[in-house]
Structures are given as C-alpha cells and as structure tokens.
Design a protein around this motif. Structure first.
Motif: not given
Length: 220
Positions: A199-206
């Motif tokens: 269910f997570v479409q985008h991931r970013t550390e910052k």
C-alpha cells in the motif's frame, strides 16, 4: 526518477518525524515525557511503563487512546505535557520550504498531536503560512490514525477527493487506510527504502528533494 504527481491537488502531511527529520531527536523528548506520565498514572516502574506505552501505541494507534480507555486519562491534560517542549532541536529547512511552496492546490496537516503542539512546531519551522489547516487529534474525536474513522472525518471536513490527494507519513501503517481510500501514499524517513508494504506507492528518506523533483500539474 521523479514521482508523477500531476493528478494531485491536495497535499496531506503528517507532522512529527515527517516535516522534520527523525534524526533531530525531538521525538525522544516527547517519548520521555510520555513515559513519565504513564509511570504517574499506573505506578509502574519506568521499564514497565515504557512497555505499556508502546503496547497502547501498537493496539490503539496512539498511547493516549489506550490511557483514555483503560485509565480514564483526560486527553487535554495529557497533551499539555508537550506544550512547553524546547524546539531547539528543530531547524529551518529552506529546501523544504521551497519544495512545499511549489505544490499546487491545498496543503493540510493531518496529525495525531493536538493543535497547540502542531502550531508551535510549524511556526518554529517557518512553515505555518504554507498550510491551509491543521486537522489534529481533537478534530477527529481522539480516534487516531490509523483508525479509518479519522480518515473519514478528514474527508468529510475538507471535502477531499482521495484520488487527487497525496498523503505523506513516517508511519507505514498509517498509510494503509489512505491507500484503501484511493490516496497516493508516500512513506518518509530513513526506514522508507526498506519498506515492502504493497500500500506504499512512493518511498523517500528525505521529503524536500522528493517534492522538489516530483512532476506536478501545471498552474496558470
């Protein structure tokens, strides 16, 4: 690659550990005060109080909710614990300010914290003028994220179209009900790249570079 967010016109952001980096250590002071409060309410030693605090968080989405249901805690008294916290650990981020400012449409805060805490943090970060509203824990009757009731209240209060809304969160599980509604979900923080949740479409550390590089709808 830049994220394609041309369909988004409402930008929904969690506050703590999302609009400032988790590495700031600010949340550790919040957790310490919370543990002290649980100790006073229950009479438990610190290690057991901390364990109970985390159990209530896991079971109810918010430690406060567990304290309300099992110990009759006044939520206003609890939230007042954090109103005099030092904000020195939180720094202005010019890159984030510029990235938020370029977003077309509405920008909203959706937080399990209360209004006073949210307003203090946003003002200190120099971001308060960028948001149209703060939808805080009292706004949704102390039914915290990830409770679907909190999301229903947000949708009703602001007339959101889920398919045109992006939700940014540092808590993976809080994105699940957003995705179920049809929102675009973005997990933020150092743990984000390791997430495999469907269910997570985008991931970013910052957050700032992600927003700065995203493809947005054109405005006239």
């Amino acid at each position: 690659m830049s994220a394609d967010l041309v369909h988004i016109d409402t930008w929904l952001f969690d506050l703590d550990n999302t609009l400032y980096p988790a590495e700031s250590g600010f949340m550790s002071e919040i957790e310490a005060r919370m543990t002290g409060f649980v100790m006073r309410v229950t009479g438990l030693p610190r290690d057991e109080a901390f364990a109970l605090q985390k159990r209530y968080l896991a079971e109810h989405g918010l430690t406060l909710r567990g304290l309300m249901e099992h110990h009759g805690v006044d939520p206003l008294e609890f939230n007042a614990l954090f109103h005099d916290l030092s904000l020195d650990a939180l720094a202005h981020d010019a890159e984030l300010l510029a990235a938020l400012d370029r977003l077309p449409g509405r920008r909203l805060i959706f937080t399990n914290a209360d209004d006073i805490h949210a307003e203090r943090v946003l003002k200190h970060l120099g971001l308060d003028h960028l948001f149209d509203d703060v939808f805080h824990i009292e706004s949704f009757g102390f039914r915290p994220k990830p409770d679907p009731a909190a999301f229903d209240a947000m949708l009703e209060a602001h007339g959101l179209a889920p398919d045109a809304t992006a939700f940014f969160e540092d808590s993976e599980r809080n994105l699940a009900p957003a995705a179920a509604l049809g929102m675009t979900t973005v997990l933020v923080g150092p743990h984000a790249p390791a997430s495999s949740a469907p269910f997570v479409q985008h991931r970013t550390e910052k957050l700032a570079p992600f927003l700065a590089n995203a493809r947005l709808r054109e405005t006239r």
